[in-house]
Design a protein around this motif. Structure first.
Motif, short mmCIF file in Angstrom:
data_model
loop_
_atom_site.label_atom_id
_atom_site.label_comp_id
_atom_site.label_asym_id
_atom_site.label_seq_id
_atom_site.Cartn_x
_atom_site.Cartn_y
_atom_site.Cartn_z
N GLY A 1 73.37 43.01 17.77
CA GLY A 1 72.35 44.02 18.00
C GLY A 1 71.78 44.62 16.74
N MET A 2 72.32 44.28 15.56
CA MET A 2 71.77 44.79 14.31
C MET A 2 70.44 44.09 14.02
SD MET A 2 75.18 44.94 11.92
CE MET A 2 76.59 45.93 12.38
N PRO A 3 69.38 44.83 13.76
CA PRO A 3 68.08 44.20 13.53
C PRO A 3 68.08 43.19 12.39
CG PRO A 3 67.83 46.57 13.84
CD PRO A 3 69.29 46.31 13.74
N GLU A 4 68.74 43.51 11.28
CA GLU A 4 68.75 42.59 10.15
C GLU A 4 69.43 41.27 10.50
OE1 GLU A 4 68.86 46.83 8.63
OE2 GLU A 4 69.91 45.65 10.15
N SER B 1 60.60 55.18 17.81
CA SER B 1 61.36 54.15 17.12
C SER B 1 61.68 54.57 15.69
CB SER B 1 60.57 52.84 17.10
OG SER B 1 61.25 51.87 16.33
N THR B 2 62.93 54.27 15.26
CA THR B 2 63.35 54.54 13.88
C THR B 2 63.50 53.25 13.09
OG1 THR B 2 65.69 54.52 14.58
CG2 THR B 2 64.55 56.65 14.56
N LEU B 3 62.97 52.17 13.60
CA LEU B 3 63.08 50.89 12.91
C LEU B 3 62.27 50.96 11.61
CD1 LEU B 3 64.30 48.03 13.40
CD2 LEU B 3 62.04 47.34 14.19
N PRO B 4 62.88 50.64 10.46
CA PRO B 4 62.15 50.72 9.19
C PRO B 4 60.92 49.82 9.18
CG PRO B 4 64.52 50.49 8.82
CD PRO B 4 64.28 50.25 10.28
N ASP C 1 62.51 45.55 21.30
CA ASP C 1 62.62 46.79 22.07
C ASP C 1 62.65 48.01 21.15
OD1 ASP C 1 62.63 45.32 24.39
OD2 ASP C 1 64.83 45.26 24.56
N GLN C 2 63.31 47.89 19.99
CA GLN C 2 63.31 48.99 19.04
C GLN C 2 61.93 49.20 18.43
OE1 GLN C 2 66.56 49.23 16.19
NE2 GLN C 2 67.76 47.76 17.37
N LEU C 3 61.18 48.10 18.23
CA LEU C 3 59.86 48.21 17.64
C LEU C 3 58.89 48.95 18.57
CD1 LEU C 3 57.71 47.46 15.49
CD2 LEU C 3 57.43 45.27 16.69
N VAL C 4 58.92 48.62 19.85
CA VAL C 4 57.93 49.18 20.78
C VAL C 4 58.38 50.51 21.36
CG1 VAL C 4 57.13 46.86 21.35
CG2 VAL C 4 58.90 47.92 22.76
N ARG C 5 59.56 50.96 21.04
CA ARG C 5 60.04 52.24 21.56
C ARG C 5 59.17 53.37 20.99
NH1 ARG C 5 66.04 52.71 20.30
NH2 ARG C 5 66.00 50.81 21.55
N PRO D 1 66.28 42.57 21.38
CA PRO D 1 66.69 43.95 21.04
C PRO D 1 65.88 44.56 19.90
CG PRO D 1 68.61 42.54 21.35
CD PRO D 1 67.42 41.64 21.32
N VAL D 2 65.52 43.73 18.92
CA VAL D 2 64.71 44.25 17.81
C VAL D 2 63.30 44.59 18.30
CG1 VAL D 2 63.98 43.81 15.44
CG2 VAL D 2 66.03 42.70 16.32
#
Length: 425
Positions: free
Chosen positions: A277-280, A315-318, A308-312, A305-306
Motif C-alpha cells: 500500500g505504500m505509494p512509492e 489528498s496528502t500524496l506528494p 485512490d489517494q490521488l483523487v481523494r 491504492p495510489v
C-alpha cells in the motif's frame, strides 16, 4: 540513643554487683592438710573471672598467631583482585577515551595477572569471566589499531575461556563483536557466517538484528534485510516512521532487482499488505513491470491504492508521486494496446470531473482521449491543462501531444507552433 542505653545497662550492672557483693558474707574454704585456707566468695569469683579472661586472651592470641599465614595469603589475594579490577577499569577508561595502546596494555596486564594467579593455585572465583572480558577489551583495542592478527588471537582466547553459565554472556558478547568486526572490515561472508553461528536466542536480540540488517543490506540481500527489519519493527527497535522508511527502501530495491515479470509478480506477492500500500513501492512495481514488458493491466491493479489517494479530495500524496503516477499511466497507455480500458477511462473521467481544477487529471484525461482517438476532447483538455501545469517536462509532453493532434488534423501551422512551444519549455 544507643550510648544512653549502654550507659543505663552498665549502671544497672554496677548496682546489681554492689547489691550482691556489698553484704556477701560467703566464704570458700580450701583444706590442704594440715592447713585450712579461708577465702572470701567475692575474691574467689574475681579470681575466676580474671583467670577466664587471661585464658581467653591467650587462646585468641595463639589462634591469631597460627592464622597469620592464612591471613597473609588472603591479603595477597585481595590485593591481586584489586589490581585486576583496577587494570580492567583502566582498560575500559582508556578505550572510551580513544587511547587504544594504553587500553590494550592494561587489558593484557590483567590477563597476565590472572594467569599468574591460576598457576599459583590462587585463582579467583570469577577469574575466568574476568580474563574473558580482558581478552575482549584487548581485541577491541587491536581492532581499532587495525591489528587483525592480534584481534583474532584475543577473540579466540576469549571464546575458549570456560564453558559454564558464568561465561556464557561474555562468549555471546564476543561472538557479536566478532561479527561486527567482520562488518567493519566489509567482509560480508564472514559477518554472515558469524551471525549464523549465534544461538537462536542471541540471534533474535535487537543488537544482533540491527547488525544483521546492516550486513544483509551491504551484501545486497534485500529480502533477508526486509525480513530482519520486520522483526525489528515488532521489537520497536525503530520509530514507526523510521521503520516505514527502511521497509519502503528495501521493498523498492527488491522490486528493482527483478529480471522478468514472473519474478516481479512473485516478489510483489511476498510483500505484506501494508508494504504494497505504500505509494512509492506500488509506483516502483508498476514502472518495473512496464520496463520488463509485462502485463500492464496487472500493474494497474497494483496502482489502484495510489490512484485512490490521488483523487481523494483531501489528498496528502506528494506532488512528485502524483507526477510519477500520471507519467506511468501515460507510458502504459502508449505501450499497451487497448489501453486505457473502459474501467480506467471511467475512473479518469470521474476524477477529472470531480476535480476540474487539477491540471494533472486534465492532462491524463486528455492523453486518454487522444489514445481513444477522441481528438477534439483531447485537444480541449490538454489546452486547459497547459494553463496550470508547472512542471516543465509535463508541459513539453503536453505541447508535443498537441503537435501530434495538429498533425493528425493536417494543420501544419498549429503543429509547428506546438513543436516550437515544446522546444521552448
Amino acid at each position: 540513643m544507643r550510648h544512653l542505653l549502654w550507659f543505663l545497662a552498665l549502671f544497672a550492672l554496677a548496682v546489681g554487683v554492689a547489691l550482691f557483693a556489698g553484704n556477701n558474707q560467703g566464704t570458700v574454704t580450701l583444706f590442704w592438710p594440715p592447713y585450712r585456707l579461708d577465702f572470701s566468695l567475692n575474691l574467689v569469683l574475681l579470681v575466676l573471672f580474671a583467670a577466664f579472661v587471661l585464658l581467653y586472651a591467650a587462646l585468641r592470641g595463639l589462634a591469631m598467631l597460627l592464622g597469620l599465614p592464612d591471613e597473609a595469603r588472603r591479603w595477597r589475594r585481595r590485593h591481586q583482585e584489586r589490581m585486576q579490577l583496577q587494570g580492567l577499569l583502566d582498560a575500559m577508561s582508556h578505550l572510551t577515551a580513544g587511547r587504544f595502546i594504553r587500553a590494550r596494555k592494561a587489558a593484557e596486564n590483567v590477563v597476565v595477572q590472572t594467569e599468574a594467579l591460576a598457576r599459583g593455585e590462587q585463582a579467583l572465583g570469577h577469574g575466568t569471566r574476568l580474563m574473558a572480558l580482558a581478552h575482549l577489551l584487548a581485541a577491541e583495542c587491536a581492532h581499532a589499531l587495525q591489528d587483525r592478527a592480534g584481534r583474532d588471537e584475543h577473540a579466540r582466547a576469549a571464546l575458549t575461556q570456560g564453558k559454564g553459565r558464568e561465561t556464557q554472556e561474555v562468549r555471546e558478547g564476543v561472538q557479536l563483536r566478532v561479527a561486527r568486526w567482520a562488518f567493519d572490515d566489509r567482509d560480508v561472508q564472514a559477518a554472515l557466517q558469524r551471525l549464523d553461528e549465534l544461538p537462536q536466542g542471541v540471534a533474535r536480540r535487537t543488537l544482533a538484528l540491527r547488525l544483521r540488517l546492516r550486513v544483509t543490506r551491504l551484501a545486497g540481500q534485500f529480502r533477508a534485510a526486509l525480513e530482519t527489519v520486520r522483526l525489528l519493527g515488532k521489537h520497536r527497535a525503530f520509530s514507526e516512521s523510521a521503520t516505514r522508511s527502511i521497509v519502503r527502501g528495501l521493498a523498492i530495491e527488491l522490486l528493482r532487482g527483478t529480471h522478468d515479470p514472473a519474478q516481479l509478480q512473485k516478489v510483489w506477492e511476498q510483500l505484506e499488505a501494508a508494504e504494497r500500500g505504500m505509494p512509492e513501492v506500488a509506483l516502483q512495481a508498476g514502472e518495473r513491470m512496464l520496463a520488463l514488458g509485462g502485463d500492464f493491466a496487472l500493474a494497474q491493479q497494483w496502482l489502484l491504492p495510489v490512484w485512490d489517494q490521488l483523487v481523494r479530495p483531501a489528498s496528502t500524496l506528494p506532488q512528485e508521486l502524483r507526477l510519477r503516477l500520471v507519467l506511468l499511466l501515460e507510458r502504459g497507455f502508449h505501450h499497451t494496446p487497448g489501453q486505457p480500458d473502459a474501467a480506467w477511462l471511467a475512473r479518469i473521467e470521474a476524477a477529472q470531473l470531480g476535480n476540474p481544477r487539477e491540471p494533472l487529471l486534465q492532462y491524463l484525461a486528455g492523453v486518454a482521449c487522444m489514445h481513444l482517438q477522441l481528438w477534439g476532447k483531447a485537444q480541449q483538455l490538454l489546452r486547459q491543462a497547459l494553463t496550470q501545469l508547472k512542471d516543465e517536462a509535463l508541459r513539453r509532453r503536453a505541447w508535443a501531444a498537441l503537435a501530434r493532434l495538429a498533425e493528425q488534423r493536417e494543420d501544419a501551422a498549429a503543429a509547428l507552433e506546438a513543436w516550437r512551444e515544446a522546444a521552448r519549455d
